[in-house]
Enzyme design. Structure first.
Site, PDB file in Angstrom:
ATOM      1  N   GLY A  23       0.829  -1.200   0.000  1.00  0.00           N
ATOM      2  CA  GLY A  23       0.000   0.000   0.000  1.00  0.00           C
ATOM      3  C   GLY A  23       0.859   1.243   0.000  1.00  0.00           C
TER       4      GLY A  23
ATOM      5  N   CYS B 261       4.991  -6.418   1.916  1.00  0.00           N
ATOM      6  CA  CYS B 261       5.424  -5.027   1.851  1.00  0.00           C
ATOM      7  C   CYS B 261       4.693  -4.177   2.904  1.00  0.00           C
ATOM      8  CB  CYS B 261       5.255  -4.476   0.440  1.00  0.00           C
ATOM      9  SG  CYS B 261       6.346  -3.079   0.165  1.00  0.00           S
ATOM     10  N   TYR B 262       3.766  -3.301   2.490  1.00  0.00           N
ATOM     11  CA  TYR B 262       3.041  -2.529   3.508  1.00  0.00           C
ATOM     12  C   TYR B 262       2.401  -3.477   4.521  1.00  0.00           C
ATOM     13  CZ  TYR B 262      -0.034   0.879   5.708  1.00  0.00           C
ATOM     14  OH  TYR B 262      -0.656   1.687   6.626  1.00  0.00           O
TER      15      TYR B 262
ATOM     16  N   HIS C 214       7.682  -8.253  -3.141  1.00  0.00           N
ATOM     17  CA  HIS C 214       6.402  -8.601  -3.771  1.00  0.00           C
ATOM     18  C   HIS C 214       6.497  -9.942  -4.500  1.00  0.00           C
ATOM     19  CE1 HIS C 214       4.260  -4.784  -3.124  1.00  0.00           C
ATOM     20  NE2 HIS C 214       5.471  -4.228  -3.207  1.00  0.00           N
TER      21      HIS C 214
ATOM     22  N   GLU D 118       4.156 -11.615  -5.729  1.00  0.00           N
ATOM     23  CA  GLU D 118       3.128 -11.730  -6.775  1.00  0.00           C
ATOM     24  C   GLU D 118       3.611 -11.211  -8.127  1.00  0.00           C
ATOM     25  OE1 GLU D 118       3.260  -9.639  -4.303  1.00  0.00           O
ATOM     26  OE2 GLU D 118       2.354  -7.694  -4.734  1.00  0.00           O
TER      27      GLU D 118
ATOM     28  N   ASP E 137     -16.171 -12.503 -22.597  1.00  0.00           N
ATOM     29  CA  ASP E 137     -16.991 -12.686 -21.399  1.00  0.00           C
ATOM     30  C   ASP E 137     -18.425 -13.080 -21.735  1.00  0.00           C
ATOM     31  OD1 ASP E 137     -14.697 -11.875 -20.166  1.00  0.00           O
ATOM     32  OD2 ASP E 137     -15.387  -9.830 -19.798  1.00  0.00           O
TER      33      ASP E 137
ATOM     34  N   LYS F 248      -9.989 -12.702 -15.776  1.00  0.00           N
ATOM     35  CA  LYS F 248     -10.057 -12.894 -17.229  1.00  0.00           C
ATOM     36  C   LYS F 248      -9.408 -14.206 -17.679  1.00  0.00           C
ATOM     37  CE  LYS F 248     -11.274 -10.840 -21.104  1.00  0.00           C
ATOM     38  NZ  LYS F 248     -12.519 -10.062 -21.263  1.00  0.00           N
TER      39      LYS F 248
HETATM   40  N1  GLN Z   1       4.425   2.629   1.469  1.00  0.00           N
HETATM   41  C1  GLN Z   1       5.292   1.620   2.023  1.00  0.00           C
HETATM   42  C2  GLN Z   1       6.756   1.913   1.739  1.00  0.00           C
HETATM   43  O1  GLN Z   1       7.076   2.801   1.016  1.00  0.00           O
HETATM   44  C3  GLN Z   1       4.915   0.267   1.427  1.00  0.00           C
HETATM   45  C4  GLN Z   1       5.180   0.189  -0.032  1.00  0.00           C
HETATM   46  C5  GLN Z   1       4.541  -1.032  -0.668  1.00  0.00           C
HETATM   47  O2  GLN Z   1       3.674  -1.672  -0.097  1.00  0.00           O
HETATM   48  N2  GLN Z   1       4.936  -1.325  -1.874  1.00  0.00           N
HETATM   49  O3  GLN Z   1       7.615   1.248   2.261  1.00  0.00           O
END
Ligand code: GLN
Length: 538
Positions: A69, A96-97, A183, A185, A241, A384
């Site tokens: 986030g 991450c966040y 990340h 993903e 779809d 999709k």
């Molecule tokens: N905002 C947070 C940071 O800068 C998390 C970033 C993110 O989730 N990609 O570390």
């Protein structure tokens, strides 16, 4: 289930299904997280971080994933979660966040990082526990953060680091809580799928029951139970779809289904006939098919209109009007089918967080122009790529299932400026040649090299610019249109780069278009990436 919203109904229906929940903190890749989990054959849904914990608990998830986030979790007003989330006994993976938040909520410390990390970074795995089982000791991961975990929460141990980031991953295996700074993903994280798969199987103990064939079987049963001997109406566009939805319905209820296909005269070359060949009386399916040839009506309404938004509106409204007239002829129907898919749901703000940004025509506003009792959205839970898999499973021809995305207003937005039947003919012919040549070149590349052509675009089409210029053909002056060839490489259609189609292929296309399409004397290649451009021209 009187009085329940669609979302709540969805929740109840899904309680019996093994589900992992993605809690969305507004990250860029939240849909990607859910898609990757589903690629592991585990069903997954996205909910905003504002969703009541009680609701999450009711869904009885096998695991929870907290997304990235934009916020800094130590700032006032930042998106947050209750510490109780970590006390439900459900495994949680923070990304991450989400990882930073987990640490902060559980008593660790998050601060602005001395060195921000962005891009592919080598991660050193210190402890090959459940999450990192079979992951290499040094593994390239995708990072995008300004903050960092300065101190892990009590009870946690560090299990990976990078040159600049002391906590690239932390875990509390007893409580099944995992935090990773990168990340998994994103495909740039080379072993990301392995990590996500480890989480859902090793940590959450999922069985992996989300499979296309069982989805089809189950949907057919659900549709039969819901529809009974009722009558169902579906607007068929020929796109992926609505085609898949129609076939699913036809398999379930046969001729209780009527499909109305409005040919607005803005389809690709021969597309109307192709749709009719598949779904019409000569086709393979048991359903009532009505084709409305409304070309003239649309061209009349569009005459003299140049502004893209206005064109879109006119096409959308006229479409509804035509559909409504047909529906009236049929009389009362019990159900109306919509080809809503999961990203539509999330992007309309009914699911995730990043969503509220744009409303979607497929969701929410039920059309009041047709007399029906209820709506059926058989693809509402699918991404999709899953819709395409379901289509193949249902035996729909591959060329239909793998169709390129095509905008609802069709060629109306691939003709810059006023739309006329003449311009439609020009762009249809140029586009058909372009697609034919690119496809041919891609196929022969595979034959010669044994692998897919690296330049093969994910979407490619011709658009007619509103520019006319002077040329000379057969010693005569011409004053004709310029066509723009667009071709992009993209993974998610959110961002895109122009594709590097070989020069020789483009020249072949240019020659054929100039020779074969009357009204064009100039061919241009559009190099613009997205952003700042969009994929379509209007
Ligand atoms: N905002 C947070 C940071 O800068 C998390 C970033 C993110 O989730 N990609 O570390």
């Amino acid at each position: 289930m009187l009085g329940k919203t669609d979302k709540e109904k969805g929740m109840v229906e899904n309680m019996s299904r093994e589900t992992v929940i993605v809690i969305d903190f507004g990250g860029q890749y939240n849909q990607l997280v859910a898609r990757r989990v589903r690629e592991c054959n585990v069903y997954c849904e996205i909910y905003s971080y504002k969703t009541d914990l009680e609701k999450i608990r009711e869904m009885n998830p096998k695991g929870i994933i907290l997304t990235g986030g934009p916020n800094s979790c130590y700032e006032p007003g930042a998106a947050t979660c209750s510490p109780e989330l970590f006390e439900m006994g459900v495994p949680v993976l923070g990304l991450c966040y989400g990882a930073q938040l987990m640490m902060q909520v559980l008593g660790g410390k998050v601060e602005k990082a001395p060195v921000r990390e962005y891009g592919k970074i080598e991660v050193m795995v210190d402890n090959h526990s459940a999450l990192f089982q079979n992951v290499s000791p040094k593994t390239v991961c995708w990072m995008s953060h300004n903050d960092y975990i300065a101190q892990i929460a009590p009870g946690f141990g560090i299990c990976a680091h990078t040159a600049d980031c002391p906590v690239a991953a932390a875990e509390n295996p007893d409580r099944k809580l995992y935090a990773i700074q990168f990340h998994p993903e994103v495909l740039h994280t080379v072993e990301g799928m392995k990590m996500l798969s480890n989480f859902v199987y090793q940590v959450c103990g999922c069985a992996g029951d989300w499979k296309v064939d069982s989805f089809v079987k189950q949907s057919i049963e659900t549709i039969r139970n819901k529809v009974g001997d009722g009558r169902v109406l579906c607007a068929l566009s020929g796109g992926v779809d609505s085609s898949v939805a129609a076939v699913l319905l036809s398999k379930a209820i046969g001729s209780q289904l009527t499909c109305v296909f409005v040919d607005h005269g803005l389809l690709r070359k021969n597309e109307g006939d192709e749709v009719e060949a598949v779904f019409g009386p000569e086709g393979n399916y048991d359903l009532h098919f009505i084709r409305v040839n409304a070309q003239e009506r649309f061209y009349e309404k569009l005459a003299g209109v140049e502004e893209p938004e206005q064109k879109r509106k006119i096409i959308g409204e006229e479409f509804i009007r035509v559909f409504e007239e047909e529906a009236k002829k049929i009389g009362t129907v019990d159900f109306l089918v919509q080809g809503t898919i999961y990203p539509d749901v999330v992007e309309s703000g009914l699911g995730g967080e990043s969503a509220v940004i744009k409303s979607h025509h497929n969701v929410g506003g039920l059309p009041d122009y047709v007399d029906f009792k209820e709506i059926i959205e058989p693809l509402r839970d699918l991404f999709k790529d899953e819709v395409r898999k379901v289509g193949l499973e249902l035996g729909i021809p591959e060329y239909l299932v793998n169709r390129q995305p095509f905008p609802g207003p069709g060629l109306g937005v691939r003709i810059v400026g006023e739309v006329t039947d003449e311009k439609v003919r020009i762009v249809q012919d140029a586009d058909a040649i372009y697609r034919e040549e690119v496809d041919r070149a891609a196929v022969s590349y595979v034959k010669e090299q044994g692998t897919a052509a690296p330049w093969k675009p994910d979407q490619y089409f011709a658009a007619l610019t509103n520019m006319r210029s002077v040329g000379v053909m057969g010693d005569e002056r011409t004053y004709d249109y310029a066509v723009a060839l667009r071709a992009v490489k993209t993974i998610d259609f959110m961002t895109a780069e122009s594709a590097e189609i070989p020069w020789a292929v483009l020249q072949g296309v240019m020659n054929r278009i100039i020779n074969e399409v009357k009204g064009i004397n100039r061919v241009m290649y559009d190099l613009t990436s997205k952003p700042p451009g969009t994929i379509e021209l209007e």
